[in-house]
Scaffold this motif. Structure first.
Motif, PDB file in Angstrom:
ATOM      1  N   ASP A   1      55.228  61.169 -13.649  1.00 48.84           N
ATOM      2  CA  ASP A   1      54.150  61.591 -12.767  1.00 48.84           C
ATOM      3  C   ASP A   1      54.434  61.286 -11.306  1.00 48.84           C
ATOM      4  O   ASP A   1      53.579  61.497 -10.444  1.00 48.84           O
ATOM      5  CB  ASP A   1      52.824  60.955 -13.196  1.00 48.84           C
ATOM      6  CG  ASP A   1      52.828  59.432 -13.072  1.00 48.84           C
ATOM      7  OD1 ASP A   1      53.836  58.851 -12.610  1.00 48.84           O
ATOM      8  OD2 ASP A   1      51.812  58.801 -13.451  1.00 48.84           O
ATOM      9  N   GLY A   2      55.657  60.773 -11.005  1.00 44.40           N
ATOM     10  CA  GLY A   2      56.048  60.526  -9.623  1.00 44.40           C
ATOM     11  C   GLY A   2      55.652  59.174  -9.084  1.00 44.40           C
ATOM     12  O   GLY A   2      55.837  58.903  -7.890  1.00 44.40           O
ATOM     13  N   THR A   3      55.136  58.286  -9.914  1.00 45.90           N
ATOM     14  CA  THR A   3      54.812  56.927  -9.490  1.00 45.90           C
ATOM     15  C   THR A   3      55.929  55.973  -9.891  1.00 45.90           C
ATOM     16  O   THR A   3      56.768  56.284 -10.733  1.00 45.90           O
ATOM     17  CB  THR A   3      53.480  56.457 -10.104  1.00 45.90           C
ATOM     18  OG1 THR A   3      53.588  56.469 -11.528  1.00 45.90           O
ATOM     19  CG2 THR A   3      52.341  57.364  -9.660  1.00 45.90           C
TER      20      THR A   3
ATOM     21  N   LYS B   1      61.245  58.796 -16.001  1.00 43.46           N
ATOM     22  CA  LYS B   1      62.159  59.809 -15.480  1.00 43.46           C
ATOM     23  C   LYS B   1      63.474  59.213 -15.015  1.00 43.46           C
ATOM     24  O   LYS B   1      64.535  59.830 -15.142  1.00 43.46           O
ATOM     25  CB  LYS B   1      61.488  60.561 -14.329  1.00 43.46           C
ATOM     26  CG  LYS B   1      62.341  61.635 -13.682  1.00 43.46           C
ATOM     27  CD  LYS B   1      61.577  62.308 -12.548  1.00 43.46           C
ATOM     28  CE  LYS B   1      62.431  63.370 -11.863  1.00 43.46           C
ATOM     29  NZ  LYS B   1      61.690  64.017 -10.751  1.00 43.46           N
ATOM     30  N   ALA B   2      63.434  57.998 -14.438  1.00 47.74           N
ATOM     31  CA  ALA B   2      64.649  57.369 -13.912  1.00 47.74           C
ATOM     32  C   ALA B   2      64.488  55.864 -13.905  1.00 47.74           C
ATOM     33  O   ALA B   2      63.364  55.342 -13.890  1.00 47.74           O
ATOM     34  CB  ALA B   2      64.952  57.870 -12.489  1.00 47.74           C
ATOM     35  N   VAL B   3      65.630  55.133 -13.930  1.00 50.24           N
ATOM     36  CA  VAL B   3      65.642  53.675 -13.884  1.00 50.24           C
ATOM     37  C   VAL B   3      66.586  53.218 -12.778  1.00 50.24           C
ATOM     38  O   VAL B   3      67.551  53.898 -12.454  1.00 50.24           O
ATOM     39  CB  VAL B   3      66.078  53.068 -15.231  1.00 50.24           C
ATOM     40  CG1 VAL B   3      65.035  53.333 -16.298  1.00 50.24           C
ATOM     41  CG2 VAL B   3      67.438  53.612 -15.663  1.00 50.24           C
ATOM     42  N   ALA B   4      66.288  52.058 -12.197  1.00 51.54           N
ATOM     43  CA  ALA B   4      67.134  51.493 -11.149  1.00 51.54           C
ATOM     44  C   ALA B   4      67.119  49.985 -11.264  1.00 51.54           C
ATOM     45  O   ALA B   4      66.075  49.348 -11.078  1.00 51.54           O
ATOM     46  CB  ALA B   4      66.660  51.933  -9.759  1.00 51.54           C
TER      47      ALA B   4
ATOM     48  N   GLU C   1      54.482  60.943  -5.775  1.00 45.40           N
ATOM     49  CA  GLU C   1      55.320  62.119  -5.532  1.00 45.40           C
ATOM     50  C   GLU C   1      56.756  61.722  -5.238  1.00 45.40           C
ATOM     51  O   GLU C   1      57.412  62.265  -4.361  1.00 45.40           O
ATOM     52  CB  GLU C   1      54.741  62.968  -4.400  1.00 45.40           C
ATOM     53  CG  GLU C   1      53.343  63.495  -4.704  1.00 45.40           C
ATOM     54  CD  GLU C   1      52.773  64.324  -3.573  1.00 45.40           C
ATOM     55  OE1 GLU C   1      53.298  64.235  -2.441  1.00 45.40           O
ATOM     56  OE2 GLU C   1      51.799  65.055  -3.810  1.00 45.40           O
ATOM     57  N   VAL C   2      57.264  60.756  -6.009  1.00 43.19           N
ATOM     58  CA  VAL C   2      58.629  60.262  -5.848  1.00 43.19           C
ATOM     59  C   VAL C   2      59.550  61.010  -6.807  1.00 43.19           C
ATOM     60  O   VAL C   2      59.193  61.254  -7.964  1.00 43.19           O
ATOM     61  CB  VAL C   2      58.689  58.741  -6.117  1.00 43.19           C
ATOM     62  CG1 VAL C   2      60.138  58.236  -6.083  1.00 43.19           C
ATOM     63  CG2 VAL C   2      57.838  57.994  -5.098  1.00 43.19           C
TER      64      VAL C   2
ATOM     65  N   SER D   1      64.040  47.859  -2.373  1.00 43.76           N
ATOM     66  CA  SER D   1      64.039  49.134  -3.072  1.00 43.76           C
ATOM     67  C   SER D   1      63.805  50.282  -2.105  1.00 43.76           C
ATOM     68  O   SER D   1      63.225  50.107  -1.027  1.00 43.76           O
ATOM     69  CB  SER D   1      62.946  49.171  -4.143  1.00 43.76           C
ATOM     70  OG  SER D   1      63.195  48.240  -5.170  1.00 43.76           O
ATOM     71  N   LEU D   2      64.247  51.469  -2.522  1.00 41.46           N
ATOM     72  CA  LEU D   2      64.012  52.698  -1.776  1.00 41.46           C
ATOM     73  C   LEU D   2      63.455  53.745  -2.728  1.00 41.46           C
ATOM     74  O   LEU D   2      63.792  53.767  -3.914  1.00 41.46           O
ATOM     75  CB  LEU D   2      65.304  53.233  -1.156  1.00 41.46           C
ATOM     76  CG  LEU D   2      66.043  52.350  -0.158  1.00 41.46           C
ATOM     77  CD1 LEU D   2      67.370  53.005   0.239  1.00 41.46           C
ATOM     78  CD2 LEU D   2      65.192  52.089   1.082  1.00 41.46           C
ATOM     79  N   ALA D   3      62.617  54.610  -2.184  1.00 41.99           N
ATOM     80  CA  ALA D   3      62.099  55.745  -2.942  1.00 41.99           C
ATOM     81  C   ALA D   3      62.270  57.001  -2.112  1.00 41.99           C
ATOM     82  O   ALA D   3      62.044  56.993  -0.895  1.00 41.99           O
ATOM     83  CB  ALA D   3      60.627  55.536  -3.290  1.00 41.99           C
ATOM     84  N   LEU D   4      62.685  58.070  -2.761  1.00 37.38           N
ATOM     85  CA  LEU D   4      62.819  59.370  -2.111  1.00 37.38           C
ATOM     86  C   LEU D   4      61.707  60.263  -2.649  1.00 37.38           C
ATOM     87  O   LEU D   4      61.648  60.543  -3.847  1.00 37.38           O
ATOM     88  CB  LEU D   4      64.183  59.978  -2.409  1.00 37.38           C
ATOM     89  CG  LEU D   4      64.462  61.369  -1.852  1.00 37.38           C
ATOM     90  CD1 LEU D   4      64.365  61.376  -0.335  1.00 37.38           C
ATOM     91  CD2 LEU D   4      65.831  61.865  -2.307  1.00 37.38           C
ATOM     92  N   ARG D   5      60.831  60.698  -1.758  1.00 34.74           N
ATOM     93  CA  ARG D   5      59.695  61.498  -2.174  1.00 34.74           C
ATOM     94  C   ARG D   5      60.062  62.980  -2.249  1.00 34.74           C
ATOM     95  O   ARG D   5      61.102  63.419  -1.753  1.00 34.74           O
ATOM     96  CB  ARG D   5      58.525  61.284  -1.219  1.00 34.74           C
ATOM     97  CG  ARG D   5      58.061  59.816  -1.151  1.00 34.74           C
ATOM     98  CD  ARG D   5      56.821  59.684  -0.297  1.00 34.74           C
ATOM     99  NE  ARG D   5      55.717  60.432  -0.886  1.00 34.74           N
ATOM    100  CZ  ARG D   5      54.596  60.721  -0.214  1.00 34.74           C
ATOM    101  NH1 ARG D   5      54.453  60.332   1.047  1.00 34.74           N
ATOM    102  NH2 ARG D   5      53.628  61.398  -0.806  1.00 34.74           N
TER     103      ARG D   5
END
Length: 370
Positions: free
Chosen positions: A134-136, A119-122, A157-158, A168-172
């Protein structure tokens, strides 16, 4: 032989001889060195054509071509991009992961082959993170000198991720912010009372979050005032964190900057901002890009005519833009010191001119994805 490349920082090849500044004996990967082998072949600039840019020549591009390849080389079908210290990541429309640039720590290559449900890359310092549908979250490369890069157990659920130099940071989905990685400046320890956040950004050694009310919370290293949020800053929709500065965009398109930087006068309304190590980018409402800050490697020299941009990011000495048509443009790393450098033996009784291997440069976008 150790090789030093002057590109606007004190980053030097060779392991640091001083004591580690990271707790429990770990050294942040950002502090460690890079030695690049010299190419054995160079490309002839006469009668240049895109066919010259095959895999054999990617590590031997002369300085004269670096501004020319933008017209020929690019990723098509890309939907997002991310810039690390010396590597880049892109996500294509079918969810495929693409990485290029420095890969000494396997930060540009998905272990075991990339999945197609991303879904996204950083991109971080010498590591990368991907958010799956799947939010992992999966991370690879390294945060520390011992190779560790573990994502917190049970993180799920990220909906968004951000990577700094070594953290790193994750926004749930529920607005909770989770941090991990190097924490010597407290950059991975999310302060209490943030509540539900709607955006996050990770910088060199500091972190930012935008609350649901449009306020900004900053924590971590503050050596240059990068966590001293200006009083009265409200209605923020997005943020970006560099090595020693921070940026924010308000809902009216105005840009605020604090730390070791300032907003240039006359900057038009912006849709987004990006922060490199010592430079900044703004994506303006008309789809063009503005750049300012330290320009050691051409990182603020936006290619003439660049327009139709929908996403930007910035690394160490380079910048990257994703256009509406899915193509990717990158610029920077083209100063004289990047093409030819001088190396000296440790005993200082001999020196020789050495040509740097340019195959790691993130500005050379992969040919097979044109």
């Amino acid at each position: 032989m150790n090789v030093k490349r002057d590109i606007g920082s004190s980053f030097t090849s060779g392991r640091p001889s001083g004591p580690s500044s990271v707790k429990k004996g770990k050294t942040c990967a950002r502090q460690e060195a890079r030695d690049h082998k010299a190419p054995t072949q160079r490309v002839n600039c006469d009668n240049f054509s895109p066919d010259d840019l095959d895999d054999e020549h990617l590590g031997a591009l002369p300085k004269e071509l670096l501004g020319t390849i933008f017209s020929y080389v690019g990723i098509s079908r890309a939907t997002s991009v991310s810039a690390g210290i010396e590597h880049c990541l892109a996500l294509t429309s079918d969810g495929t992961f693409v990485g290029w640039g420095d890969n000494n720590d396997n930060q540009s290559e998905f272990p075991g082959g990339p999945p197609t449900d991303i879904k996204a890359v950083a991109a971080g310092g010498f590591f990368s993170s991907v958010l799956k549908r799947d939010g992992t979250v999966i991370a690879f490369g390294r945060y520390f000198s011992d190779g560790t890069h573990s994502v917190p157990e049970g993180l799920a659920e990220v909906k968004a991720i951000a990577s700094g130099d070594c953290h790193s940071l994750a926004l749930r989905d529920d607005g909770e912010v989770v941090g991990w990685g190097d924490n010597v400046h407290g950059q991975a320890t999310v302060p209490p009372g943030i509540g539900k956040a709607r955006a996050v950004a990770a910088g060199g050694h500091h972190s930012l979050a935008v609350t649901r009310d449009g306020d900004v919370v900053a924590w971590g290293c503050n050596h240059n005032g990068q966590t001293e949020v200006p009083g009265g800053l409200r209605n923020v929709v997005s943020v970006a964190a560099g090595f020693s500065h921070s940026l924010a965009v308000r809902d009216d398109g105005s840009v605020e900057c604090w730390g070791q930087s300032s907003v240039p006068s006359g900057l038009g309304p912006a849709k987004a901002v990006a922060a490199g190590e010592f430079h900044s980018l703004a994506l303006l409402e008309d789809g063009t890009v503005a750049a300012w800050g330290k320009d050691c490697s051409g990182e603020t020299a936006v290619p003439p005519g660049l327009c139709g941009v929908k996403m930007i990011d910035a690394g160490r000495g380079f910048s990257i833009a994703l256009k509406e048509d899915g193509s990717v443009i990158a610029w920077g790393y083209d100063d004289d010191d990047e093409e030819e450098i001088w190396g000296a033996d440790d005993d200082d009784d001999a020196s020789e001119e050495e040509t740097i291997d340019m195959s790691f440069l993130p500005t050379i976008v992969p040919l097979e994805l044109r």
